[in-house]
Design an enzyme around this catalytic site. Structure first.
Site, PDB file in Angstrom:
ATOM      1  N   LYS A 140       1.062  -1.434  -0.253  1.00  0.00           N
ATOM      2  CA  LYS A 140      -0.262  -0.223   0.502  1.00  0.00           C
ATOM      3  C   LYS A 140       0.979   1.336  -0.053  1.00  0.00           C
ATOM      4  CE  LYS A 140      -3.679   1.891   2.630  1.00  0.00           C
ATOM      5  NZ  LYS A 140      -4.527   2.089   3.865  1.00  0.00           N
ATOM      6  N   SER A 179      -9.707   1.839   2.607  1.00  0.00           N
ATOM      7  CA  SER A 179      -9.028   2.559   1.941  1.00  0.00           C
ATOM      8  C   SER A 179      -7.841   1.935   1.032  1.00  0.00           C
ATOM      9  CB  SER A 179      -7.786   3.433   3.178  1.00  0.00           C
ATOM     10  OG  SER A 179      -7.382   3.831   3.853  1.00  0.00           O
ATOM     11  N   SER A 221      -9.557  -0.231   7.573  1.00  0.00           N
ATOM     12  CA  SER A 221      -8.977  -0.985   5.705  1.00  0.00           C
ATOM     13  C   SER A 221      -8.207  -1.997   5.430  1.00  0.00           C
ATOM     14  CB  SER A 221      -8.172   0.886   5.658  1.00  0.00           C
ATOM     15  OG  SER A 221      -9.357   1.964   5.099  1.00  0.00           O
TER      16      SER A 221
END
Ligand code: GLN
Length: 507
Positions: free
Chosen positions: A84, A163, A187
């Site tokens: 990420k 997210s 997330s």
């Protein structure tokens, strides 16, 4: 040596299977890396990746192959993954999904990156690139990325969740066998649920936050996202553990080998009732009218499977569940407003091209660099921390946070793990909630309370709901009970095949 496999199918293999092939020598890390890089290039339209660098990835793969050739046999050696884009990386840009960090290059790697990577002391995984996410990890649909939204591989018109939406989409579309994510209020779990993959948010402090672009420091936690509990266990074993010189909130507990524990405690899939004695608590508040019937049906179907495996279901209560939304959306923005103050155009990030004086430079740099959601949270956070409102909002929220954590402890006197939905609906259409931030906040109802309490939680593929979209089952454990969660999920996955279903994009 096993029969040489068709390299065209390499992306159908999970982490554990790839590791076995690599250790046997039936495929090299360079071949695996090339295969996944080609898939990433074929699927750029998904928007899952923000950066790749084939030269860097292939150099890492060669380093892994050299270690394999020298006889090293560590569980993840040579297997690729992607991070990420909130984990800072020396070899790739790091944007945190924000224009603010558009050209940012970190001089060091995050602890998670170095623990998993090919540098000495690392697990030997190859980094394929950086994954799209909501700006500063703020969001539930990945629509707050400053770069582009991410498409859900199951239906390209829908969000992948957020997210960590790029991580989830990349794993679901088989562009990577595994990815890192971060979970501040859901997330990892929510995008895993919305894309039909497995993800675990460990106990707060289990994984070092060093080198993770900070959102809300008392909540942020790194974790793995992959196809199965076993693959997550393999990654978590490399990620977990104290980082005493770099993150004072990392737990001073020895890292566990979750994969070995999971396989050792539950080696016999033919055993009649492998989960005998496990009490699964169902909070009444997680099964009410707020949850869509298709999601509830899938969750109940999964729970019936847990019963077949020997677990018993008990009703429990988490009475403050509803308050987790206002409490989280006071505390997280409060911490974010403080964390994001470092992006001032001087120390980090975007600097406006034209300004009159220092104050004007700050104002213009920040207004240009931050997107709407980050700006909204900075304003809310600054407000609730300001003199006169601190007691009414921030302090009150902290007190309720403590009560929420206590409710979990009461529930855990009656059960071993807590289960329920991850998200009240399946993935929604891109654009559907973007006009109304509160609609997106409300979708976090089932993940926020355990985040506020700092408890480990995971999402396990549990079937499909409306529109043929994946539904995840959430399992929440008591502190430090990651092995128990992973073990229960592993047994479920031995008995079911929801986690093996792949969208057409993954063909
Ligand atoms: N959806 C939540 C938010 O917008 C959680 C995000 C996260 O866990 N990073 O804050």
């Amino acid at each position: 040596m096993s029969t040489p496999m068709n390299n065209l199918d390499l992306h159908h293999l999970g982490v554990a299977e790839l590791a076995t092939k690599l250790a046997e020598g039936s495929v090299s890390s360079v071949e695996v890396t090339q295969h996944f890089l080609a898939r990433i290039a074929q699927h750029v339209d998904l928007g899952a990746f923000l950066a790749t660098n084939p030269e860097v990835s292939l150099a890492q793969a060669r380093a892994a192959d050299a270690r394999l050739a020298a006889g090293e046999r560590t569980p993840l050696l040579g297997v690729p993954l992607a991070h990420k884009d909130v984990f800072v990386t020396r070899d790739f840009p790091t944007t945190a999904g924000s224009k603010m960090l558009e050209d940012y290059r970190s001089p060091f790697d995050a602890t998670m990156v170095s623990r998993l990577g090919v540098a000495p002391g690392g697990a030997g995984m190859v980094t394929l690139g950086k994954l799209n996410c909501d700006e500063f990890a703020m969001g539930s649909g990945n629509e707050n990325s400053a770069y582009q939204p991410v498409q859900n591989p199951w239906d390209l018109s829908r969000v992948p969740g957020g997210s960590s939406g790029g991580s989830a989409a990349a794993v679901a579309a088989r562009l990577v066998p595994a990815a890192t994510g971060t979970d501040t209020g859901g997330s990892i779990r929510q995008p895993a649920s919305l894309t039909g993959i497995t993800g675990i948010k460990p106990t707060y402090g289990r994984c070092s936050r060093y080198g993770m672009v900070a959102f809300a420091s008392s909540l942020d936690q790194a974790g793995p996202m992959a196809r199965s509990a076993l693959d997550c266990a393999l990654l978590l074993s490399a990620m977990a553990g104290p980082d005493p010189d770099r993150d004072s909130t990392s737990l001073d507990m020895p890292e566990a080998n979750y994969a070995t524990e999971l396989l050792a405690t539950s080696p016999d899939s033919t055993k009649d009732k492998p989960l005998k004695g496990l009490r699964i608590g169902l909070p009444t508040q997680f099964f009410g009218a707020g949850c869509a019937p298709d999601v509830l049906a899938a969750v109940r179907g999964a729970l019936a499977e847990f019963e077949k495996l020997g677990a018993t279901l008990v009703d429990v209560s988490l009475p403050l569940t509803e308050l987790s939304i206002p409490v989280y959306y006071v505390i997280a923005p409060a911490e974010a407003s403080s964390n994001l103050s470092r992006f001032d155009g001087v120390r980090y990030g975007h600097r406006a091209a034209h300004y009159t004086d220092l104050t004007d430079m700050y104002k213009k740099s920040r207004s240009e660099g931050f997107g709407d959601e980050a700006t909204r949270r900075i304003m809310i956070g600054t407000y609730v921390l300001s003199h006169g409102y601190y007691d009414a909002y921030y302090l009150k929220a902290q007190k309720i946070r403590r009560l929420i954590a206590q409710d979990f402890q009461t529930a855990f006197t009656q059960c071993d793990v807590i289960a329920g939905p991850v998200s009240p609906t399946v993935a929604w259409k891109i654009g559907e909630k973007s006009a109304d931030p509160v609609a997106s906040y409300l979708a976090d109802i089932y993940t926020l309370s355990s985040s506020l309490a700092g408890l480990p939680g995971m999402s396990v593929p549990a079937g499909f709901g409306a529109g043929g979209m994946p539904v995840g089952l959430q399992l929440i454990g008591n502190y430090f009970k990651e092995a128990q969660l992973l073990g229960a999920a592993h047994q479920f996955q031995l008995a079911t095949d929801w986690h093996q279903k792949a969208p057409e994009t993954a063909a």
